[in-house]
Write a protein that holds these residues in place. Sequence first.
Motif, PDB file in Angstrom:
ATOM      1  N   PHE A  84       0.816  -1.225   0.000  1.00 29.04           N
ATOM      2  CA  PHE A  84       0.000   0.000   0.000  1.00 29.04           C
ATOM      3  C   PHE A  84       0.847   1.271   0.000  1.00 29.04           C
ATOM      4  CE2 PHE A  84      -2.312  -3.283   2.435  1.00 29.04           C
ATOM      5  CZ  PHE A  84      -3.319  -3.531   1.526  1.00 29.04           C
ATOM      6  N   THR A  85       1.990   1.264  -0.683  1.00 27.89           N
ATOM      7  CA  THR A  85       2.856   2.448  -0.670  1.00 27.89           C
ATOM      8  C   THR A  85       3.116   3.027  -2.057  1.00 27.89           C
ATOM      9  OG1 THR A  85       4.838   1.058  -0.804  1.00 27.89           O
ATOM     10  CG2 THR A  85       4.079   1.683   1.382  1.00 27.89           C
ATOM     11  N   SER A  86       2.389   2.583  -3.073  1.00 23.23           N
ATOM     12  CA  SER A  86       2.727   3.048  -4.418  1.00 23.23           C
ATOM     13  C   SER A  86       1.935   4.274  -4.870  1.00 23.23           C
ATOM     14  CB  SER A  86       2.550   1.922  -5.429  1.00 23.23           C
ATOM     15  OG  SER A  86       1.206   1.493  -5.433  1.00 23.23           O
ATOM     16  N   HIS A  87       0.706   4.442  -4.410  1.00 12.75           N
ATOM     17  CA  HIS A  87      -0.096   5.583  -4.860  1.00 12.75           C
ATOM     18  C   HIS A  87      -1.258   5.796  -3.913  1.00 12.75           C
ATOM     19  CE1 HIS A  87      -3.309   2.976  -6.632  1.00 12.75           C
ATOM     20  NE2 HIS A  87      -2.321   2.130  -6.625  1.00 12.75           N
TER      21      HIS A  87
ATOM     22  N   PHE B 153      -1.920   8.370  -1.765  1.00 11.28           N
ATOM     23  CA  PHE B 153      -1.553   8.765  -0.406  1.00 11.28           C
ATOM     24  C   PHE B 153      -2.514   9.806   0.157  1.00 11.28           C
ATOM     25  CE2 PHE B 153       2.536   7.102  -1.894  1.00 11.28           C
ATOM     26  CZ  PHE B 153       2.788   6.219  -0.864  1.00 11.28           C
ATOM     27  N   HIS B 154      -3.309  10.440  -0.683  1.00 14.86           N
ATOM     28  CA  HIS B 154      -4.230  11.456  -0.175  1.00 14.86           C
ATOM     29  C   HIS B 154      -5.314  10.851   0.707  1.00 14.86           C
ATOM     30  CE1 HIS B 154      -6.058   9.989  -3.935  1.00 14.86           C
ATOM     31  NE2 HIS B 154      -7.199  10.179  -3.302  1.00 14.86           N
ATOM     32  N   GLY B 155      -5.537   9.568   0.613  1.00 15.90           N
ATOM     33  CA  GLY B 155      -6.537   8.911   1.450  1.00 15.90           C
ATOM     34  C   GLY B 155      -5.973   8.348   2.735  1.00 15.90           C
ATOM     35  N   LYS B 156      -4.666   8.506   2.945  1.00 17.87           N
ATOM     36  CA  LYS B 156      -4.025   7.957   4.131  1.00 17.87           C
ATOM     37  C   LYS B 156      -3.615   9.091   5.070  1.00 17.87           C
ATOM     38  CE  LYS B 156      -2.146   3.992   1.614  1.00 17.87           C
ATOM     39  NZ  LYS B 156      -2.689   4.251   0.296  1.00 17.87           N
ATOM     40  N   THR B 157      -3.620   8.799   6.346  1.00 13.43           N
ATOM     41  CA  THR B 157      -3.211   9.807   7.322  1.00 13.43           C
ATOM     42  C   THR B 157      -1.688   9.917   7.342  1.00 13.43           C
ATOM     43  OG1 THR B 157      -3.075   8.220   9.116  1.00 13.43           O
ATOM     44  CG2 THR B 157      -5.205   9.281   8.750  1.00 13.43           C
TER      45      THR B 157
ATOM     46  N   GLN C   7      -0.197   6.894   9.015  1.00 10.22           N
ATOM     47  CA  GLN C   7      -0.134   5.719   8.151  1.00 10.22           C
ATOM     48  C   GLN C   7       1.036   5.807   7.193  1.00 10.22           C
ATOM     49  OE1 GLN C   7      -4.244   5.996   6.663  1.00 10.22           O
ATOM     50  NE2 GLN C   7      -4.363   3.800   7.010  1.00 10.22           N
ATOM     51  N   ARG C   8       1.205   6.970   6.571  1.00 14.38           N
ATOM     52  CA  ARG C   8       2.294   7.145   5.605  1.00 14.38           C
ATOM     53  C   ARG C   8       3.648   6.976   6.277  1.00 14.38           C
ATOM     54  NH1 ARG C   8       0.868  12.733   3.045  1.00 14.38           N
ATOM     55  NH2 ARG C   8      -0.855  12.779   4.493  1.00 14.38           N
ATOM     56  N   ARG C   9       3.790   7.515   7.467  1.00  8.80           N
ATOM     57  CA  ARG C   9       5.058   7.418   8.197  1.00  8.80           C
ATOM     58  C   ARG C   9       5.357   5.955   8.556  1.00  8.80           C
ATOM     59  NH1 ARG C   9       3.717  10.734  11.846  1.00  8.80           N
ATOM     60  NH2 ARG C   9       3.100   9.263  13.454  1.00  8.80           N
ATOM     61  N   GLN C  10       4.337   5.217   8.979  1.00 13.44           N
ATOM     62  CA  GLN C  10       4.548   3.836   9.393  1.00 13.44           C
ATOM     63  C   GLN C  10       4.743   2.877   8.217  1.00 13.44           C
ATOM     64  OE1 GLN C  10       1.191   3.157  11.995  1.00 13.44           O
ATOM     65  NE2 GLN C  10       2.331   3.908  13.772  1.00 13.44           N
TER      66      GLN C  10
END
Length: 65
Positions: free
Chosen positions: A28-31, A33-37, A40-43
């Motif tokens: 879940f790290t390719s695209h 990211f606007h829907g993730k907090t 979440q992105r940091r982790q």
Amino acid sequence: MLKMKTNRAAAKRFKRTAKGGFKSAQAFTSHRFHGKTKKQRRQLRGLSMMDKSNVKRYKKMLPAK
């Protein structure tokens, strides 16, 4: 007797640790990211350890490592 062949797709995606576990990149790290907090992105950065239920399967894919 034939040599065991390494699965090249698995060799590119997983690394074996010194204790015999496997580490891999997070999903879940390719695209999208606007829907993730931000948390979440940091982790999702960096590598994570493979679940123990999958280790037996990946040991067969990476015999020489």
